[in-house]
Scaffold this motif. Structure first.
Motif, PDB file in Angstrom:
ATOM      1  N   GLY A   1       0.699  -1.112   0.185  1.00  0.00           N
ATOM      2  CA  GLY A   1       0.071  -0.038  -0.026  1.00  0.00           C
ATOM      3  C   GLY A   1       0.931   1.138   0.023  1.00  0.00           C
ATOM      4  O   GLY A   1       2.019   1.307   0.286  1.00  0.00           O
ATOM      5  N   THR A   2       0.107   2.348  -0.471  1.00  0.00           N
ATOM      6  CA  THR A   2       1.072   3.562  -0.283  1.00  0.00           C
ATOM      7  C   THR A   2       0.911   4.128   0.814  1.00  0.00           C
ATOM      8  O   THR A   2      -0.162   4.168   1.633  1.00  0.00           O
ATOM      9  CB  THR A   2       0.549   4.564  -1.595  1.00  0.00           C
ATOM     10  N   PRO A   3       1.944   4.698   1.683  1.00  0.00           N
ATOM     11  CA  PRO A   3       1.607   5.313   2.861  1.00  0.00           C
ATOM     12  C   PRO A   3       0.703   6.593   3.047  1.00  0.00           C
ATOM     13  O   PRO A   3       0.817   7.389   1.832  1.00  0.00           O
ATOM     14  CB  PRO A   3       3.069   5.648   3.435  1.00  0.00           C
ATOM     15  N   ASP A   4       0.167   6.730   3.750  1.00  0.00           N
ATOM     16  CA  ASP A   4      -0.836   7.858   3.737  1.00  0.00           C
ATOM     17  C   ASP A   4       0.142   9.272   4.298  1.00  0.00           C
ATOM     18  O   ASP A   4       1.231   8.972   4.969  1.00  0.00           O
ATOM     19  CB  ASP A   4      -1.997   7.661   4.579  1.00  0.00           C
ATOM     20  N   ASP A   5      -0.738  10.127   4.489  1.00  0.00           N
ATOM     21  CA  ASP A   5       0.049  11.558   4.781  1.00  0.00           C
ATOM     22  C   ASP A   5       0.570  11.612   6.308  1.00  0.00           C
ATOM     23  O   ASP A   5       1.831  12.007   6.525  1.00  0.00           O
ATOM     24  CB  ASP A   5      -0.638  12.853   4.712  1.00  0.00           C
ATOM     25  N   SER A   6      -0.259  11.007   7.191  1.00  0.00           N
ATOM     26  CA  SER A   6       0.023  10.866   8.678  1.00  0.00           C
ATOM     27  C   SER A   6       1.502  10.135   8.585  1.00  0.00           C
ATOM     28  O   SER A   6       2.306  10.449   9.527  1.00  0.00           O
ATOM     29  CB  SER A   6      -1.079  10.697   9.428  1.00  0.00           C
ATOM     30  N   THR A   7       1.589   9.153   8.064  1.00  0.00           N
ATOM     31  CA  THR A   7       2.724   8.174   8.227  1.00  0.00           C
ATOM     32  C   THR A   7       4.084   8.822   7.482  1.00  0.00           C
ATOM     33  O   THR A   7       4.920   8.661   8.338  1.00  0.00           O
ATOM     34  CB  THR A   7       2.498   6.668   7.181  1.00  0.00           C
ATOM     35  N   LEU A   8       3.717   9.706   6.438  1.00  0.00           N
ATOM     36  CA  LEU A   8       4.690  10.209   5.878  1.00  0.00           C
ATOM     37  C   LEU A   8       5.202  11.424   6.797  1.00  0.00           C
ATOM     38  O   LEU A   8       6.634  11.578   6.869  1.00  0.00           O
ATOM     39  CB  LEU A   8       4.572  10.881   4.590  1.00  0.00           C
ATOM     40  N   ARG A   9       4.268  12.110   7.415  1.00  0.00           N
ATOM     41  CA  ARG A   9       4.628  13.096   8.383  1.00  0.00           C
ATOM     42  C   ARG A   9       5.530  12.718   9.556  1.00  0.00           C
ATOM     43  O   ARG A   9       6.557  13.201   9.870  1.00  0.00           O
ATOM     44  CB  ARG A   9       3.671  13.948   8.738  1.00  0.00           C
ATOM     45  N   ARG A  10       4.931  11.560  10.245  1.00  0.00           N
ATOM     46  CA  ARG A  10       5.696  10.760  11.301  1.00  0.00           C
ATOM     47  C   ARG A  10       7.309  10.587  11.039  1.00  0.00           C
ATOM     48  O   ARG A  10       8.321  10.724  11.869  1.00  0.00           O
ATOM     49  CB  ARG A  10       4.962   9.733  11.815  1.00  0.00           C
ATOM     50  N   ALA A  11       7.290   9.818   9.639  1.00  0.00           N
ATOM     51  CA  ALA A  11       8.675   9.634   9.232  1.00  0.00           C
ATOM     52  C   ALA A  11       9.396  10.668   9.105  1.00  0.00           C
ATOM     53  O   ALA A  11      10.862  10.572   9.493  1.00  0.00           O
ATOM     54  CB  ALA A  11       8.671   8.692   8.071  1.00  0.00           C
TER      55      ALA A  11
ATOM     56  N   VAL B   1       9.427  13.505  10.586  1.00  0.00           N
ATOM     57  CA  VAL B   1       9.628  14.138  11.915  1.00  0.00           C
ATOM     58  C   VAL B   1      10.792  13.182  12.630  1.00  0.00           C
ATOM     59  O   VAL B   1      11.830  13.654  13.260  1.00  0.00           O
ATOM     60  CB  VAL B   1       8.510  14.203  12.935  1.00  0.00           C
ATOM     61  N   GLY B   2      10.624  11.818  12.554  1.00  0.00           N
ATOM     62  CA  GLY B   2      11.598  11.015  12.886  1.00  0.00           C
ATOM     63  C   GLY B   2      12.983  10.977  12.492  1.00  0.00           C
ATOM     64  O   GLY B   2      14.034  11.203  12.939  1.00  0.00           O
ATOM     65  N   LEU B   3      13.141  11.336  10.948  1.00  0.00           N
ATOM     66  CA  LEU B   3      14.183  11.343  10.224  1.00  0.00           C
ATOM     67  C   LEU B   3      14.861  13.041  10.807  1.00  0.00           C
ATOM     68  O   LEU B   3      16.002  13.132  10.892  1.00  0.00           O
ATOM     69  CB  LEU B   3      14.070  11.661   8.713  1.00  0.00           C
ATOM     70  N   ARG B   4      14.217  14.042  10.881  1.00  0.00           N
ATOM     71  CA  ARG B   4      14.654  15.305  11.444  1.00  0.00           C
ATOM     72  C   ARG B   4      15.256  15.264  12.668  1.00  0.00           C
ATOM     73  O   ARG B   4      16.186  15.625  12.989  1.00  0.00           O
ATOM     74  CB  ARG B   4      13.534  16.179  11.289  1.00  0.00           C
ATOM     75  N   ARG B   5      14.645  14.483  13.789  1.00  0.00           N
ATOM     76  CA  ARG B   5      14.924  14.560  14.930  1.00  0.00           C
ATOM     77  C   ARG B   5      16.343  13.408  14.988  1.00  0.00           C
ATOM     78  O   ARG B   5      17.331  14.001  15.812  1.00  0.00           O
ATOM     79  CB  ARG B   5      14.110  13.445  15.879  1.00  0.00           C
ATOM     80  N   SER B   6      16.460  12.531  14.235  1.00  0.00           N
ATOM     81  CA  SER B   6      17.683  11.798  14.016  1.00  0.00           C
ATOM     82  C   SER B   6      18.725  12.608  13.643  1.00  0.00           C
ATOM     83  O   SER B   6      19.933  12.523  14.076  1.00  0.00           O
ATOM     84  CB  SER B   6      17.375  10.589  13.132  1.00  0.00           C
ATOM     85  N   TRP B   7      18.435  13.372  12.593  1.00  0.00           N
ATOM     86  CA  TRP B   7      19.621  14.214  11.699  1.00  0.00           C
ATOM     87  C   TRP B   7      20.007  15.308  12.922  1.00  0.00           C
ATOM     88  O   TRP B   7      21.045  15.467  13.046  1.00  0.00           O
ATOM     89  CB  TRP B   7      18.877  14.950  10.772  1.00  0.00           C
ATOM     90  N   ALA B   8      19.082  16.073  13.647  1.00  0.00           N
ATOM     91  CA  ALA B   8      19.467  16.822  14.722  1.00  0.00           C
ATOM     92  C   ALA B   8      20.361  16.044  15.813  1.00  0.00           C
ATOM     93  O   ALA B   8      21.250  16.713  16.340  1.00  0.00           O
ATOM     94  CB  ALA B   8      18.193  17.330  15.301  1.00  0.00           C
ATOM     95  N   SER B   9      19.932  15.007  16.353  1.00  0.00           N
ATOM     96  CA  SER B   9      20.510  14.292  17.238  1.00  0.00           C
ATOM     97  C   SER B   9      21.937  14.100  16.936  1.00  0.00           C
ATOM     98  O   SER B   9      22.813  14.220  17.500  1.00  0.00           O
ATOM     99  CB  SER B   9      19.889  12.982  17.426  1.00  0.00           C
ATOM    100  N   GLU B  10      22.180  13.648  15.537  1.00  0.00           N
ATOM    101  CA  GLU B  10      23.520  13.292  15.144  1.00  0.00           C
ATOM    102  C   GLU B  10      24.421  14.968  15.035  1.00  0.00           C
ATOM    103  O   GLU B  10      25.586  14.982  15.586  1.00  0.00           O
ATOM    104  CB  GLU B  10      23.588  12.739  13.755  1.00  0.00           C
TER     105      GLU B  10
END
Length: 130
Positions: free
Chosen positions: A16-26, A28-37
């Protein structure tokens, strides 16, 4: 002879294709990971050292910590726009101002504490990026 045409825009069946909320959560997670690094764990150790009521770091250690705090402030200026909405302009201006100060050596401990508290305020706004 038969010709097979493959349509690369079709997804294989069963996915299935991910919905908008799934993409937003992903995102946010990527941004937090990037910031943490980018921020690293050293800043948390430095914050603990400077803000601890039980430690009084020496002048050499304070100078090193303040230098790392200034690097952290620069990093925060780069990552906060990606993490915090609306942009915390007043807090970021305070961070830039305190980071730019170069007080005399007799005020180094106080300056390090002010810088630590300001960095901590920005980290609180950004959420836990560790």
């Amino acid at each position: 002879m038969a010709t097979v045409i493959h349509d690369s825009t079709q997804r294989p069946s069963g996915t299935g294709t991910p919905d908008d909320s799934t993409l937003r959560r992903a995102l946010v997670g990527l941004r937090r990971s990037w910031a943490s690094e980018r921020i690293g764990s050293q800043v948390y150790e430095d914050l603990e050292t400077v803000l601890s009521p039980f430690e009084r770091p020496g002048m050499d250690q304070i100078c090193d910590i303040v230098e790392r705090f200034r690097e952290t402030a620069t990093t925060l200026v780069e990552v906060v726009p990606h993490l915090v909405q609306p942009y915390p302009a007043d807090t970021m201006l305070r961070l830039c101002g305190v980071s730019a100060e170069h007080p005399p050596a007799r005020d180094a401990h106080g300056h390090a504490r002010r810088l630590a508290v300001t960095i901590l305020a920005v980290l609180d706004l950004a959420g836990d990026v560790r």
